[in-house]
Structures are given as C-alpha cells and as structure tokens.
Scaffold this active site. Structure first.
Site, short mmCIF file in Angstrom:
data_model
loop_
_atom_site.label_atom_id
_atom_site.label_comp_id
_atom_site.label_asym_id
_atom_site.label_seq_id
_atom_site.Cartn_x
_atom_site.Cartn_y
_atom_site.Cartn_z
N SER A 216 0.39 -0.45 -3.83
CA SER A 216 -0.28 1.16 -4.41
C SER A 216 -0.03 -0.11 -5.75
O SER A 216 1.70 -0.30 -6.05
CB SER A 216 0.37 2.06 -4.70
OG SER A 216 1.35 2.16 -4.92
N GLY A 218 -1.36 1.27 -9.35
CA GLY A 218 -1.86 2.32 -10.42
C GLY A 218 -3.19 1.68 -10.38
O GLY A 218 -3.30 2.28 -10.12
N ALA A 219 -3.25 1.81 -11.66
CA ALA A 219 -5.00 1.63 -12.02
C ALA A 219 -6.01 0.47 -11.66
O ALA A 219 -7.13 0.17 -11.90
CB ALA A 219 -5.19 1.63 -13.61
N GLY A 221 -5.42 -0.09 -8.65
CA GLY A 221 -5.40 -0.39 -6.92
C GLY A 221 -4.23 -0.50 -5.71
O GLY A 221 -3.42 -0.67 -6.24
N GLY A 247 0.94 8.22 -5.74
CA GLY A 247 1.10 7.78 -4.20
C GLY A 247 1.56 8.02 -3.08
O GLY A 247 1.02 7.61 -2.52
N ASP A 248 1.74 8.98 -3.02
CA ASP A 248 1.79 9.97 -1.95
C ASP A 248 -0.02 10.12 -1.16
O ASP A 248 0.24 10.62 -0.69
CB ASP A 248 2.87 11.57 -2.64
CG ASP A 248 3.90 11.19 -3.32
OD1 ASP A 248 4.44 10.21 -2.86
OD2 ASP A 248 4.68 12.10 -4.38
#
Length: 304
Positions: A216, A218-219, A221, A247-248
């Site tokens: 992951s 963040g913004a 993707g 993330g969860d």
C-alpha cells in the site's frame, strides 16, 4: 464460515479531534472517540460492515482489556481473546486539518504460559469454521519476531490461508510461514528488504515464501506481485481525511477477495477503494460506504 482476525496487541483507541495542535500549549478537544482498536480489530470492523462474518482473537488484559472486550460486545463483534495478566495498551490519535499524530504504547509483556494458552485457543479456532486468518499489527513484549510466521504455519497445517500485515522483524520473518498474502506499506517494505522499489521489494518477499505481496502506497494506490501477475492500482483522485486505519480497510478487501476467489484486478480495486473509504472517516475501523461505491469503478488497474 468466518474470517478470523488476530490482534495480539489489542488497544483501547482514543481519538481527539482538534482545530490545530499547539504542541507547546493548551489544546481544546472538539470531539473524543474511544473504542476497541488494533489493526486486526479494525479489519474485523470493516469486514462486518460489509456483511461478512468475523471472529476476533488475540490477547487482552487488565481494566483496559475489559473495556476493549466490552466495546466489541456492544458493537456486535464476536470475539474469543486469551487473557494476560498485564493491562492492554491505550493508543492516542490527535487529528486536525493539518494531519494526524499517533501515540502508541508498547503493550503488555506476555509470558510463556500466556503464549501457550493463546496458541491452544488459536489452534481450536482454526478448526471451527475459519476460512481465512488475518494476522496484523505489532507484537507485544515477550513474543519472538518469528511468532507471526509460526501462526501462519499452524494455519497452513489446518488448511486455512493467512494474510499478514506487519512491520520490522515480524514482517521479515513472515514469509517463512508461507502466508497467502503479505500486505506491508511502502515504508515497511523498505525497512524489511532495503529497497524503495515496491515491485522489486514485493518480488523479494515472494521469493522468500509469501504467496502474494500487496504494497500500500497511500494516495498512490497499491502495487501487487502475485502468482497470477503483477499490477498497480491507481487512485483517480486523493481523498482527504484521517489515514489511520486505511491499510486495515485494504486488508479487509484482500481478505474478502481471498475467501471469495475473486480475480486479482477485482480484488485490488476493492482493497484500494476500501482504503479510500476509510480515509474519509474520522475513526479507524470505519468506512464511508458512499466513497467506497463511488471510487471503486474509477480505480485504474495496470499490469506491469
């Protein structure tokens, strides 16, 4: 059939909403949220919100542990935690328009007797209807860095696939347990394998034993390296809000795809959309269903 989530360092999450944090002065808190947390708890909340049966396990202790379990019961989330003598931890998130600061306690020390009791419970739960296991978050003091790898191996012996979301040494050891999916973020991946190249790092963890690796970012993707191919999931636009728990939520999407057997591009689109839907809320473990539905079909999946 349920998805079992493992939270060995469960917490009472406290979130303060403030206009702007003055780190050298007095701050007025606009709103306060208190509820059971920890990464596995957040995953279970998202899965339950999507209508999938869940069961939570892990370790809880002391007055804080009692508050954690009471909150889960009130939320209608089935749980079977193993008790420890020391008190469970509290975490604090201070969120404002300028960002979010996290303050995480290390958690209760765990002794050998408590570890044995948990493993007996875990083995029993694996064989009573678990279709997948999500193992995530930090390890409390007293547990070895290869503990997650051991949990993956035990699940594998029971024929149950696992997803691991961890950092540091637990992430580095996790491939040895042959998890179906590893889900580090970009910083965690760099710490684990020493490269900032998400694809190269994910390939390294796959070579070490993971079935698939989803990173992951963040913004930016997700990046996925899987037995069926390699893809990048790109977000159509940034979503403003609180990134805690994003993330969860993505892990919850990966778990759904794992048990439903959906193709990887669809699985990644769902996972990325759930991450965005979590950012749009104030508290980890929640998702904005409208954001989820609106952004999911706009996420671009590009093969490498």
């Amino acid at each position: 059939m349920t998805i079992l989530t493992v939270t060995l360092n469960a917490a009472l999450d406290v979130t303060y909403e403030v206009e702007g944090a003055d780190w050298n002065g007095v701050n007025r808190v606009g709103a306060v949220h208190r509820r059971a947390g920890g990464k596995g708890v957040n995953v279970a909340r998202v899965l339950a919100a999507l209508g999938h049966p869940v069961l939570l396990t892990g370790l809880t202790g002391g007055p804080t542990g009692a508050l954690i379990e009471a909150d889960l019961t009130a939320a209608g989330l089935p749980h079977s935690f193993s008790p420890v003598h020391a008190a469970s931890r509290t975490t604090l998130a201070v969120t404002s328009s300028t960002g979010t600061a996290l303050f995480n306690e290390s958690g209760p020390a765990v002794d050998a007797t408590e570890v044995t009791a948990f493993l007996e419970r875990y083995d029993r739960l694996l064989r009573t209807g678990a279709e997948a296991v999500v193992i995530s978050g930090s390890l409390p003091p007293g547990l070895s860095a290869d503990f997650y790898a051991s949990l993956c191996s035990r699940a594998g012996e029971a024929g149950v696939p696992t997803i691991v979301d961890a950092d540091g040494e637990p992430l580095r050891h996790a491939p040895g347990g042959r998890p179906a999916i590893l889900k580090p973020n970009a910083e965690e991946l760099t710490r684990a394998v020493g490269t900032m190249d998400a694809v190269a790092g994910a390939r390294a963890l796959r070579t070490a034993g993971a079935g698939a690796v989803v990173v992951s970012r963040g913004a930016d993707g997700l990046v996925a390296v899987t037995p069926d191919g390699e893809w990048t999931a790109r977000m159509p636009y940034p979503v403003a809000g609180n990134p805690t728990g994003a993330g969860d939520a993505s892990v919850a999407g990966l778990a759904l795809g794992l048990v439903q057997g959906t193709p990887w591009p669809t699985r990644l689109r769902t996972a990325a959309a759930l991450g965005a839907a979590a950012v749009a809320t104030h508290v980890a473990g929640d998702i904005d269903h409208q954001v989820f539905e609106s952004i999911r079909d706009q996420i671009q999946i590009t093969p490498h």
